[in-house]
Structures are given as C-alpha cells and as structure tokens.
Design an enzyme around this catalytic site. Structure first.
Site, PDB file in Angstrom:
ATOM      1  N   LYS A 132      -2.204   2.404   4.245  1.00 14.00           N
ATOM      2  CA  LYS A 132      -3.428   3.151   3.943  1.00 14.00           C
ATOM      3  C   LYS A 132      -4.242   2.340   2.955  1.00 14.00           C
ATOM      4  O   LYS A 132      -5.459   2.311   2.991  1.00 14.00           O
ATOM      5  CB  LYS A 132      -3.045   4.500   3.339  1.00 14.00           C
ATOM      6  CG  LYS A 132      -4.209   5.379   2.963  1.00 14.00           C
ATOM      7  CD  LYS A 132      -3.709   6.714   2.442  1.00 14.00           C
ATOM      8  CE  LYS A 132      -4.807   7.562   1.848  1.00 14.00           C
ATOM      9  NZ  LYS A 132      -4.274   8.714   1.119  1.00 14.00           N
ATOM     10  N   GLN A 133      -3.543   1.725   2.049  1.00 11.34           N
ATOM     11  CA  GLN A 133      -4.271   0.939   1.067  1.00 11.34           C
ATOM     12  C   GLN A 133      -3.372  -0.150   0.532  1.00 11.34           C
ATOM     13  O   GLN A 133      -2.171  -0.159   0.734  1.00 11.34           O
ATOM     14  CB  GLN A 133      -4.765   1.804  -0.081  1.00 11.34           C
ATOM     15  CG  GLN A 133      -3.705   2.152  -1.101  1.00 11.34           C
ATOM     16  CD  GLN A 133      -4.348   2.881  -2.257  1.00 11.34           C
ATOM     17  OE1 GLN A 133      -4.611   4.073  -2.171  1.00 11.34           O
ATOM     18  NE2 GLN A 133      -4.626   2.184  -3.334  1.00 11.34           N
TER      19      GLN A 133
ATOM     20  N   TRP B 227      -3.917   8.132 -11.024  1.00 13.32           N
ATOM     21  CA  TRP B 227      -3.881   6.803 -11.652  1.00 13.32           C
ATOM     22  C   TRP B 227      -5.221   6.088 -11.607  1.00 13.32           C
ATOM     23  O   TRP B 227      -5.316   4.956 -12.063  1.00 13.32           O
ATOM     24  CB  TRP B 227      -2.811   5.938 -10.968  1.00 13.32           C
ATOM     25  CG  TRP B 227      -3.203   5.418  -9.598  1.00 13.32           C
ATOM     26  CD1 TRP B 227      -3.973   6.046  -8.672  1.00 13.32           C
ATOM     27  CD2 TRP B 227      -2.840   4.149  -9.036  1.00 13.32           C
ATOM     28  NE1 TRP B 227      -4.097   5.273  -7.555  1.00 13.32           N
ATOM     29  CE2 TRP B 227      -3.414   4.096  -7.748  1.00 13.32           C
ATOM     30  CE3 TRP B 227      -2.088   3.072  -9.477  1.00 13.32           C
ATOM     31  CZ2 TRP B 227      -3.257   2.999  -6.900  1.00 13.32           C
ATOM     32  CZ3 TRP B 227      -1.927   1.978  -8.635  1.00 13.32           C
ATOM     33  CH2 TRP B 227      -2.514   1.943  -7.359  1.00 13.32           C
ATOM     34  N   ASP B 228      -6.246   6.755 -11.121  1.00 10.40           N
ATOM     35  CA  ASP B 228      -7.536   6.084 -10.921  1.00 10.40           C
ATOM     36  C   ASP B 228      -8.086   5.424 -12.163  1.00 10.40           C
ATOM     37  O   ASP B 228      -8.904   4.514 -12.087  1.00 10.40           O
ATOM     38  CB  ASP B 228      -8.583   7.086 -10.394  1.00 10.40           C
ATOM     39  CG  ASP B 228      -8.132   7.758  -9.125  1.00 10.40           C
ATOM     40  OD1 ASP B 228      -7.094   8.430  -9.164  1.00 10.40           O
ATOM     41  OD2 ASP B 228      -8.798   7.594  -8.103  1.00 10.40           O
TER      42      ASP B 228
ATOM     43  N   GLU C 199       0.326   5.326   0.621  1.00 12.79           N
ATOM     44  CA  GLU C 199       0.877   6.652   0.916  1.00 12.79           C
ATOM     45  C   GLU C 199       1.263   6.837   2.388  1.00 12.79           C
ATOM     46  O   GLU C 199       1.752   7.900   2.765  1.00 12.79           O
ATOM     47  CB  GLU C 199      -0.108   7.739   0.474  1.00 12.79           C
ATOM     48  CG  GLU C 199      -0.308   7.732  -1.034  1.00 12.79           C
ATOM     49  CD  GLU C 199      -1.245   8.848  -1.516  1.00 12.79           C
ATOM     50  OE1 GLU C 199      -2.077   9.304  -0.691  1.00 12.79           O
ATOM     51  OE2 GLU C 199      -1.145   9.237  -2.684  1.00 12.79           O
TER      52      GLU C 199
END
Lengths: 810, 810
Positions: free
Chosen positions: A627-628, A367-368, A506
């Site tokens: 994680k993000q 998805w970047d 994630e």
C-alpha cells in the site's frame, strides 16, 4: 492565478465537499468549514483531546463505563448568519439562479471571500459578499462580514445571526451509523442588543464550550441601531433583525464570535471569558488588521519560494515560475500552520492525521507527525516541543499499553486517543464489499520508533538539551526498553528477532495461511529498533550526570539492561532476498507476484488494492504488493551514510548501489494507496532519478488539491502528505540534514527547477537559503547566537551572525 | 531533634492551627491539612486559578455577573477515615483521655506520622497510628495508612472511609462572613467493594473535581475481604465496615485516593481518570517507595547544609551544627517544594503568598515570587519559566488593567486573580478597631518592575534566550511602556517623576492631609522603573533580528518611544533628604518622628502599628515609620556596583558609604510588620554588620515556625519569607550573583557559621559549593555544557565539566 489565492469560479454542488475541506479556516484552537451564508451551514471543530470510543461501535465500554468517541467534536456553528425577504425562506443557493459565483481563499492573509450574484424566482437580483477569518493572533476569535446589495429591488429583509449548538459530527459518511451527537445544551442568553451567548458541554468528556457572538449592521459606514427579536431553544440562540433595504444600497453585517472552553488557561470561567472578549473586541476591520499581521509574520518564517516548470495538472498551464505549484505549496503550508499553530502550545494536542478540519479518523493521533516535524523543527520548534510533550504526557498510558501487549517499557498506540489509549479499530468496513473485516493495524509498533526519531531530530536542530534531559530521554529509554523486551534471541540465527508486528505497509498484516496476525522481522521495524537503541545509548552520554542518575532510579534501569540493548543493537536480524534486496519482512520473497497489469485493466484505479482483493475473497497478504513504502521508509529517514553505519554495526554488508536496487524493486510493487507513499517514493528517487522524483513530487502535490484518492479530502486534509510535499522542497532537493554539530546541504534540484528559496531556523540562527543549479547562497540574520557550522557538498565552514556566504555548485 | 523531622509531643488543642499549617502536605497539585484521624477533619486545596470576587464583599459584580471568590477552593475531604466502638460515637480526641501523643513530619521523605494512645470512658485503651502522604511522583495520589491496636479490649468496631464534599472555605476567621461554600455535588457512586467515587464542581468557575478512594483492611499482613455498607448523600459518600477486633491485635486500614480535575491534560474526563488511577495504583507501601524517591531527588537539588551556632529560640539548646536551624530551613524548603513543585508545570499557577496550604489572601498572587525565584532559578528553572508564563498568559489582562489606570502598556495587578484581574481589596477590616478602612494598596505599581526583575534574573541564571525572545521580551516591553507613559516630565525639576503610587511600605499610602491616595516619587518605584527601562533597552540588542521585528510590529513600537525611555532612564527624579539619605518618597523628610519607645511601652508588640494607630484615630501616614523595608529593597535587589551604575546614569552621586547610612536610618524606623521585612533587613546588613544580620536572620527563621505574627501562620505559611530565609543562606552570605556571563561569589559567612554547602544549577552545570571561613570549594558534575566563568572575590576563572576548584578565602 496568484501564488497566494485558491480560486473557484462558478458553483458546482458536486465539488462542495472538497472545496470546503480546502477552504477550511483554523488557528490551532478551532477550525471552521463551509463557505456559505446559509443558516446552519458551517462547522467548527475543537482539537480533540477527548476520549475516543471504538471505531466501529456505536459506543464502547471502558472500565465499566459507556464511552462515546469525543476525540474530535463538532462545536456549535457560529456561522449562522443569513437573510430572507419578508415573503420568503432563508436564503439558500439551491433556491436561486446563480448569475455569478466566486470563491477565493487568500492564504497569505488567511481570509476567505465569497461573492454570489443571484436572482430569485421573483426576479430579485441580489449580491451577497462574505469575508471571513479565524483569528491567527487571538485564537478565541472568529469573524465574518457579509455585504448584501439589493441590485434591482427594495423591500423589507430579515437577517438572522446566532449560535447553533444542535450540531452533529456527520462529516464522514461511513461513521454516520455512530452517534454523532456530542453536545448537551447548558445555557443560552441574550447579553445585549448586539450579543448572544451559548454554552454547551460535550456529553462524555464534559468539556464546557462557551461562545458569545456580536452582530452589528452598517449602512454607508454608519452603525445602525437595530432592535433584535431573540429566538431561544435549548442549544440554540439567534437574533432576528428586520430592516428596509433600498435598491442599489449595501448593507453590511459584521459578526464577531469569541469562543472559550473550560480547558483554557488564565480564565475564571469560559462563559465570562467569552463575554468579556467579545465586549472588548474591536470591529471587523481591526480584527482583520491584527490577523493579517500574524499571518505575515508566519509567512516570513514559513515561506518556501521556488521557480520551476511543470507541476500543474495536465491541461493546466504552468509558467516558468511554477505559479500553480507554488500556490499549492502555499495552501499546504497554510493548512499545516492552521493545524499545528502556535496556539496549540498550551492546549495539549498532537498532530492529527486529517487536520482538525476533517472528521476522518475521528481526531486520533497516528505517526504522521514524523512527516510534519521537519517543517516545524526548522521554523518554530516551540511547536515541535509542545507536540513532543503531548506524547510525554501520555507516557504512563503507553506503559500501560506495553504491559497489555506483554512487554516492558512504553508502547505508544498506533491510533492514540485523548488520554493516550490505543484506539485502533478492531474491524473495519470495506465499502467495496460492504463487509466488516478484521483490522490488525494496531500491531504497527513502529510508531514507537517514529516518536524516538522525532525526539532525536528535534534535538539535532535545536540543541535543546534541557528538553532532552527533562522529557525526551525518559521517552527514549522507555521505547528502548520496549524493543529490548520484545526482541528475542534466536540461537539458530545467532541474532535477535522481532516477531508479531505489522510494518508501515498495511497490506501485509499476517502470513497468507496464518491463523493469527503479525509478521516476522519486518525490516523497517527491526532497523528502527536498532537505531532507537543505538541512539538512546549514545544520548545517555550527553545527559548531565545528576539527571541520568534520576532517570536510572526512576526507571529502575541497570547496567545489565543497557548491555542487552547494546547487544541487540549489534545482532538484530534483517531479512534479505537471495539477491540482496532487503526483504520487507521474513518470507516476503516467497509471496506471489501480483498481476498489476491485469488489475489495472480490470479496475483502472488500483490504489486501494486491499479493498478490491477483499471483495474478490482474496487478500493482499498473498502478494508482493504494498500500500505504501515500507522498506523505502528507511531510505527516506536515513542518509546513505547513516544506513551504512547501521548495517556495518549489525555485521551486514552495505553497498550504496543497493539503495537503487531496493528503490526500484519496491516502487514496482507499490500501489501508493497512502498519500504518504508518493512523498517517500519521490524522496528516495531525488538523487538517482531526478525526473521520476519530480514526477512523483507533482503527483504528491496534487493529492489533496485534486482529491487524488477520490473523496477522502472532503473528510479531512492529509496533513502528513501536505507537510511531506513541503519537506521534499526543504530537504530532499537541498540535501538539508542535521547531524552532530553540522548543518549539511547537498543540493540536487530537479532539472525543472531554476531556483529555490528557504527560510529556516537552526540553533537560534535565522537563515535565508537560496539555491540555484549554479550556487548556494546562505545568509544569517543578526542574533546573539554563536557561529554555526555549515557543510555544502562536503566542505565545512563556519557562519557567524549577520554573515552571507555564496558557494559555487557548478 | 533531627534535622529532618518536625516533632510535636503531647497534644495542645490551642496549638492545633499552627501545627496543621506547618504539617500541611502538598505537591503543587493539591494540599492536605489536618493531622487527625477524626472524620471530617482535614482539608484539601487546589491551586487557585479561579476568579476572585471582592475581598470584602460577599459577592461582587463583574461584567454584570455575580461572582464568588474561587481563587482558592477547599476541595472535598478525602481524610474521612475513622472508627467507633459498636456502642459509641466516632473517635474524637476530645472525648478520650490522651495517654500519649506524638506527631512527626518527616520532611526528607514527605511523610506525616501521628501516634495517639488513649483511654475512653469505659477504660478501653487504644493505639491509633497514622502515616500519610500527598504523592510527589504522581500528583494525583494521596494515601493514608491507619493502624489500630486494641491494647486491652476486644469487640466489634465500625470503620468509616469516604469522601466528604460538603466542605467550606473557613480557614480564616475574618473571612467567615463571606460565602465559603464553593462546591456543588455532581455524583456519588460506589465503584466496587473497595472503592467509592465523588464528583463535585465549583460553583462559579465550574471546575469539575473527581475523587476515587480505595480502602483496604489488613490483619497480620492478610488482606481482609470486607463487605461495606455504603452511605450516600449529595456531595458525600462513605463506606462503613464492621469487624471484630481482638485484644492486642493490629488492624491496618490503607486508603488510597486519586484526584483529577477537568483542567488536567492527557485525560478524557476527570471521573474516568480518577477511577482508572485508583484501580491501577499499587498498595500503600509501593506508593511510599516512589514518593520517597521523588523527595530524595528533590533534596539532592535543594538541600542547603550548614553548620552554625545559635539560631534556636531562646531556651532551646542548639548545638554547634545548628540542628534546629537546619531543621527549620529544611521545613521551609519543604513547603516551597510542596507549593511551587514540578507538578505545577502544566497547571497555569503562580506563586501564592500563603502557599496553597492556607486561605489567607484567598489564593491571590502578589509580588512574593521575587523572593522565591532565586531559590528556583538555581535549581529547577523549568518551574521559574512556568511561573513566568503564568504572568505572560495574563499580559492581556495587565494591558486592560493599565488602560483602566489611565496608562499605556501593561500593569500587572497587586493582587492578581485567576484571570489576571486586579483583586486588591478596596477596604479592609482593622481587627483592633473593628472598623473597615479604605485600602489603597493596589497603587503598588512596583509589582510591575518586580516581574521585569524576575524575568531578567531568570535569563541571567539560565541564558534561556528562547524564553526571553518568545515571552519575556514582550512583557519587558509592555512594562517599560507602562513606566514610559506614567513618568511625567517636570520642567522645573528638569526631570521625570512618577506620581500617585504606593511603595512596598504599606504604612504610607497618601500624604497626611491629602484627600486622595498616592505618593510622589517613591524612590524604590522610580529607581525600579529606571532599571526596567534600562534593562529593556539593553535586552533589545540581544534579541534575534527577526523576533524584534515581530515585537515592534505587534506592539506598534517606534524609535520615538524608545528614545523617550532612554531619556527617562537618564533623567528620573530621585528624592533625597538634605543630608543625602534617599527619601522613601518626596516629602517623607517632613513627616513626624514616631515615638517608638512610648508605643513599645504602651503596646509591647508594635509590628502592626497601622492597626494600633488607626484604632487611636491616628495614621502611620503622619510618621517616619515603615511596615517593611522600602528604600532598603534597593540594597536587597542590587549590588553596590549595580546601584552605582544606576545613580551615575541618572546624574546623581553615589558613595558606597551611603548604603550604610541609609540602612541604619531606615532600620531605625521599621516596625517589621511584614514577614519579608526581616529578610531584607538581614540581607542589607550581611556585609556591614554580620552579627546584626545573623540576629535578623534567626528572627526571620522563626517567622512561621513560631508564628511570629501571632496567629497568621495558621491562615497559611509565608512563602516569600520562607524562601527569603533560604536565599539569605544561598546568596547573602555567599555573595552569589549572576551578571553578564559570570557567576560571582563573594562569601561573608556570619561568625556563627563554620560551614555552608549548596547545590546549584547554572547554565546546565550542576555545582556543589562548599564555603568555610577559610576556603571556597566548587565542583561541577559531568555535563555536556561548555565551561562557565566563575568569579570569587573578584578573581575570574573558567570551570569545565567534572572539575573541582578550591579557592583560599583567608
């Protein structure tokens, strides 16, 4: 230091991987790593549109066939250009004493320079200078010039120049157990005394790759007539030339390589095309000229200039003009331009997470692109459209994927392989524990909404109704249909829910005690689904009547389904903590708080907490850690006004202050284990805490240049993070936004920044925007487009072509 | 007779070639000829983008390599589906007594039906019915259903179904001396009990072609489980099935074939894609449904309805509603849609002169697209843009071609091969004299201006500034540069001239006594050059400032060159007869008048006068004769207003009456040896002599359906003429024109016509236009586009979305 040059002085073999990744040259058609003049160094990648096999198997079986992963293939090495003394081995940096070493990447001109002065064991001092390009005007050309100076010796030297097809994909250490050999030799041929030819094909995907390389020698500007000895082996061809070199003299070797594949348009056969191209090519100097012009034109569109204090890593001086920061920003834009270049328009390629430069993730498409599109949309939206069409061509595969998951519509995969099939790993290796652990990241169905979001953003900037009607609408409808079929009505809650997914974070893939993966009501996923449904229903009104009729027929879409979407878009469930914080997912509040200080003390760097915990037989699933950014993504993608609208539509109350509460809550619980996370964190603080935002900006800025994750950059740059950094400049600090018919600005420069200059394109206007703390100046170039509407700090005005306006901000 | 069905009753082997050409099925991705159930009948073509060799040589040498012509390749035959009695040979029409034969092409649904009732030598009566499609929604599928009825017998029957790759290009008799074998076998494989797989590659261009075919048997609606025997040979695979057939029972065989090539996007490898596709395909009925829907949507956009008397060939009744004429028009639109289909968007193909259906001209791309674009521009301009990008991708080759001819800029070739190289024949065979004679038709540089004209027309209809800026402008500039370098200033005339060319009329390639080919100042060429230069200079003002800067840099274009273009555009020489008739070229007036009556008496059909004269050791170069309209093309391409503007700009006087004088002068001297000529002739008479125009229209209408040239249609349809006929309806009789910001109508229906209905798309408006002698009604569908300006008979008004207007014409 220059704003345009990435410079390394002195040679440290330890740094070589990072240095090569950052100094990779590419043009969207192929990429070349490795700076050295050594034979067999260097790599060449082709944007992978090939079939990917399993992530963690040597091979995988698909429809009864054994398949190799060929999403990203290391192509024959054209950089095979070297020399040796008659009595010695081929030149190698590790065999000589390095007296001086200087490497420079000029990102303004797209040229890589290296100069080495060295002394061999017999005391012979030699200077070797190389200059290299991967051509930005004609994507088929690569060229290198090598200049050899015999500082203190004379004698016979043998040069070698050739094409090496016996290469492997071996750039990522943990993949080396997998089969890295993807090329089969087809042909080698000496074409004439200057030119050799090599043809290979990829093993599984049967892509033919042809290269022709021409090598010319000059001394004192005179072309030398050389008689080569040709060495041929299957998959390998080289010419060897012997000459007498005299003390103090310079010999220059120019190598021009043309590369074609069987997927190219407007050719007869790739071998003929490569031979013709190299025969017609001008000399190195000509190629440099047209190459530089192409880069000059790109920079005219892409340059972001700014003046700011700070940004350099600690210990490095950064002047008021932010020279270091500007250089890094240029470097990142350079890599974006090298990856998603104009040359990809005809190629059917997507946005690779790690560029075409690196082998990590093996060329799969994630998805970047959601981080990359804003940079492209505002400059060369033809590329955005081409990238969206890459997705469109895989809509059928996404339908198959949705069916496999048990839903209607289309589900674009989390890791998309060449033909649009899901390629996410099922298990992955924890290098910390050396254990293979289950991987459920394919449940990140939110990628579907990201694609919808990208289509909508593209349309907002370009007003390209034709694309929307012809391609975009069908994707939006099928993604909406997916959410429509996945959302379930919960009669207790009197709301719809989405169950069994993973959000962007994630670290959380299942509940601590659950026996199967998937979370309930991930807030990000649910709200994005609502946005997608709302947006699709709105866009339907925009479509020409005849086209919507076709779409309804083709998709067998009826009023009842639209009504269901409408209903879901008003009654989706969002989870909240008791105190009103948006819960990352249902049940997040019940998780344990994590002992951040304890772990920081224990491990130092805890970016990859998942690996640390797994090695301790624990799991991040138990804790309030991310994680993000996950919830924070919402504040990244939507302005407060848009969020408020969505919340109100759902019947939830919304207070702008909630944003700051949420931001602070989740920032405290984020390990920033993804390079994208800092971009988002910096973004969401841009207005509430400018100095924290600037700090995170500078950290994000360092991600690849200093290999912040310790070793991942050499496996490939982080394209999303690079673009995100540039986009922080472009949108976060300017408040640039496109909504309806208006282009909004709402500048909030960090205190460290004294000036910011942007060039953007909006609906066929080219705009130059200059922002200082005091004023915003906007200028349009001549264009036949009609006037556009601009809003600065809430005041709307019209701007005609050729006009300049200054607005006071103070 | 139906307006939508082309029907043949009774079987005449003599007519088979024409019948097959007209009943060809295609979808822009592949085409399939041959109606029969006989094994090894049928062909399958792939749009040729492969390298063409010499026209008249077995092979040609290009850059040191021996090349075969692979611009149009006959791909493996998937129609191999047949049966035999246990004691007999495979069914063949020539072995049986035909009791009834009926063949129908339903162009509304894109389905081909054939029913044969026959009796064999043993008195067994059998009915064989087939239904076939080449899928219009998914371009990779072909499907056939065969129903066999044992009328008066029972017994064992063996069926065969397979893929035959040992095919040749042999569709054109005079090419049979050339090498027609283009396929090399790669693989055959029985996939499962229903499916076989074949892979071949083209010999020179190395295109991989994969097919998977699935065969299913049904009796009384029940799927039969059959055990096949597999027969494999290199390049061939088939399954044979034996069953007992009972008297009066029907056996149906459904064959579904998936075809992929290595040039396809969004695949891993074509073999895998073909196997996956056929495994996922629905049954024949499902495929028919989606296929019909795709055709229904196409017809909504493309249908031209009209009511008129006459038009049928003499002896055939045609009612007031013009049923026959409408059927032919539908058939022609059907072929246009099958050739330049939406499925070509990703394929990099141009407009082939003879469709992808026929092998004449071997897939080379001529100027015929100038006749096809008007139909596409007004309906699916995405296809037009894709066709123009086909040219754009060959701009570099056109530059090389110009350099070879001794000029600057770009020269698109008269016969364009796969990679854009000139492929015109150097000599050609006169079948009349059996002599090979020199061919100088490559001097038709006017194709260059035709491409410029197509770009401009596309822009006018679509207002697609992005295409113009990104691709179109560069082509216009390079074509202008070519004319700028070719035009020479003649200081005696004080005007510029263009020497050494051939105009559209191929009867005149040199002066009678000249020792080298080429004519001076072909009026059409000169005026088109002036138009191109003028148009390019005007369009430069439309381009966004930043884009024109890029173009000027890339092309190294300066003010001096633009001034030269400007000068040429005001001082080009045009040749005139003493009485003011525009001379076809300088010196035409001095040629001898031709004895038309004498030759008509002597030969009857004198369409191909060139061949007749050459066989008599004479040449049309000596006479005032044309194969096709040349000067008249000017009146076809430009309205009187536009022509007047160009003449005035050149300092020549212009009187609208001259048009009629010229038209009548040249019509008297035209043999209409090209199918395009009648279209142009009918067009130029549309306003001055409506009944003569209508007569020529009906003649043009007959060109392919009755094979007016006597044998050429079976070598491939005449796509330009087919489109030209439809365009006569669309533009000539309606006065439809796009200039500036206005859409003009100026109807002049032939007296035979009582009503005409069109659906067109103009700048994102979908318009329904109805014209009768009394009124013009125009309706727009709902669309978000802004209002457009319409002019009817000189009166301009605005039309908003969803609006209907009626204008009185009486």
């Amino acid at each position: 230091m220059s704003e345009w040059r990435l410079r390394y002085e002195g040679f440290d073999p330890e740094d070589e991987g990072l240095r090569e990744a950052l100094c990779t040259l590419g043009n969207g058609y192929f990429a070349t790593r490795g700076a050295g003049p050594e034979a067999r160094a260097g790599e060449i990648h082709y944007p992978g549109t090939y079939l990917a096999g399993g992530y963690n198997r040597l091979e995988s079986e698909i429809e009864g066939r054994v398949i190799e992963n060929e999403d990203l293939v290391n192509l024959p090495n054209w950089l095979l250009l070297n020399f040796r003394h008659a009595d010695g081995d081929w030149f190698n940096l590790s065999d000589v004493e390095i007296l001086a070493y200087n490497q420079e990447l000029d990102v303004r001109q797209g040229l890589l320079y290296r100069t080495v002065r060295c002394r061999d064991q017999k005391g012979r001092e030699t200077k070797v200078a190389t200059q290299r390009l991967v051509h930005m005007a004609d994507p088929h050309f690569g060229a290198e010039k090598l200049t050899l100076t015999a500082v203190n010796w004379s004698g016979p030297v043998e040069f070698i120049s050739g094409l090496e097809g016996r290469v492997e994909n071996a750039g990522v250490e943990r993949y080396r157990r997998l089969n890295g050999r993807h090329l089969e030799p087809l042909a080698t041929e000496p074409v004439d005394q200057e030119t050799v030819y090599l043809e290979v094909q990829t093993r599984q995907s049967k892509l033919h790759v042809s290269q022709a390389a021409r090598t010319r020698f000059h001394e004192d500007g005179q072309l030398l007539g050389m008689l080569p000895k040709v060495v041929e082996e299957p998959g390998y061809i080289a010419q060897q030339f012997i000459m007498n070199v005299k003390e103090g003299r310079e010999i220059t070797v120019e190598k021009v390589m043309a590369l074609y594949t069987s997927r190219d348009h407007a050719i007869s056969e790739c071998g003929l095309a490569a031979r013709q191209a190299v025969a017609r090519a001008g000399g190195f100097t000509n190629l440099v000229q047209s190459h530089i012009l192409a880069w000059e034109q790109l920079w005219r569109r892409f340059e972001v200039e700014f003046y700011a204090k700070g940004g350099a890593p600690s210990g490095m001086k950064d002047e008021e003009n932010g020279e270091y920061t500007t250089m890094v920003l240029h470097l990142y834009l350079f890599h974006i331009l090298q990856t998603t270049s104009l040359h990809t328009l005809d190629l059917d390629v997507g946005v690779p997470a790690r560029g075409w430069h690196g082998e990590a993730y093996r060329g799969h498409i994630f998805w970047d692109e959601i981080f990359v599109f804003p940079i492209l949309n505002f400059r060369i939206h033809e590329i955005s459209r081409s990238l969206l069409r890459y997705r469109y061509r895989r809509l059928s595969a996404a339908r198959v994927n949705a069916r496999k998951a048990g839903f209607l519509g289309a589900l674009f995969p989390w890791q998309s392989g060449s033909d649009g099939r899901e390629e996410s790993q099922k298990i992955h290796l924890n290098p910390k524990s050396k254990r293979w652990i289950p991987d459920d990241t394919h449940l990140q169905y939110h990628v579907n909404s990201a694609i919808a979001y990208n289509i909508y953003q593209y349309f907002q900037v370009t007003d390209d109704l034709e694309f929307l009607a012809f391609f975009g609408a069908e994707m939006l409808l099928e993604v909406s249909r997916f959410w429509g079929s996945m959302a379930q009505y919960n009669s207790d809650l009197k709301r719809y829910e989405i169950l069994g997914v993973v959000g962007p974070d994630e670290y959380h893939t299942r509940y601590p005690e659950a026996d199967k993966p998937g979370l309930k009501n991930n807030a990000y996923t649910n709200l994005m689904a609502v946005w997608t449904l709302t947006c699709t229903l709105e866009l339907l009104d925009l479509l020409p009547e005849d086209r919507s009729r076709e779409l309804f027929e083709n998709l067998d879409l009826g009023q009842a389904e639209l009504e269901r979407w409408h209903d879901i878009s008003k009654k989706m469930f969002l989870p909240f903590h008791e105190d009103g914080i948006i819960s990352q997912f249902q049940g997040y509040e019940e998780l344990e708080e994590f002992d951040w200080d304890g772990y920081r003390q224990k491990y130092g760097d805890i970016q990859r907490l998942d690996r640390l915990l797994e090695a301790e037989d624990d799991t991040p699933n138990r804790y309030k850690v991310s994680k993000q950014a996950d919830v924070l993504m919402l504040f990244y993608l939507f302005s407060p006004e848009q969020l408020e609208q969505l919340f109100v539509q759902l019947g939830y109350s919304f207070d702008e202050k909630t944003i700051f509460k949420n931001v602070s809550y989740y920032l405290d619980r984020t390990s920033n284990g993804s390079t994208l996370s800092r971009v988002v964190s910096s973004w969401v603080l841009a207005r509430s805490d400018r100095s924290a935002s600037w700090k995170l900006f500078t950290e994000a800025l360092h991600s690849d240049i200093t290999d912040i994750q310790g070793g991942t950059t050499k496996e490939g740059i982080h394209l999303g993070a690079m673009a995100g950094v540039a986009d922080l400049m472009q949108r976060a600090y300017t408040g640039l936004e496109t909504r309806g018919q208006v282009l909004y600005f709402n500048p909030a420069l960090p205190e460290e920044m004294s000036k910011l200059l942007l060039h953007i394109r909006y609906r066929f206007h080219s705009l130059a925007v200059e922002i200082t703390p005091q004023k915003l100046k906007i200028e349009t170039l001549e264009s036949p487009a009609g006037p556009i509407q601009i809003s600065v700090k809430g005041k709307v005005f019209k701007l005609k072509m050729g006009e300049t306006k200054e607005i006071d901000l103070s």
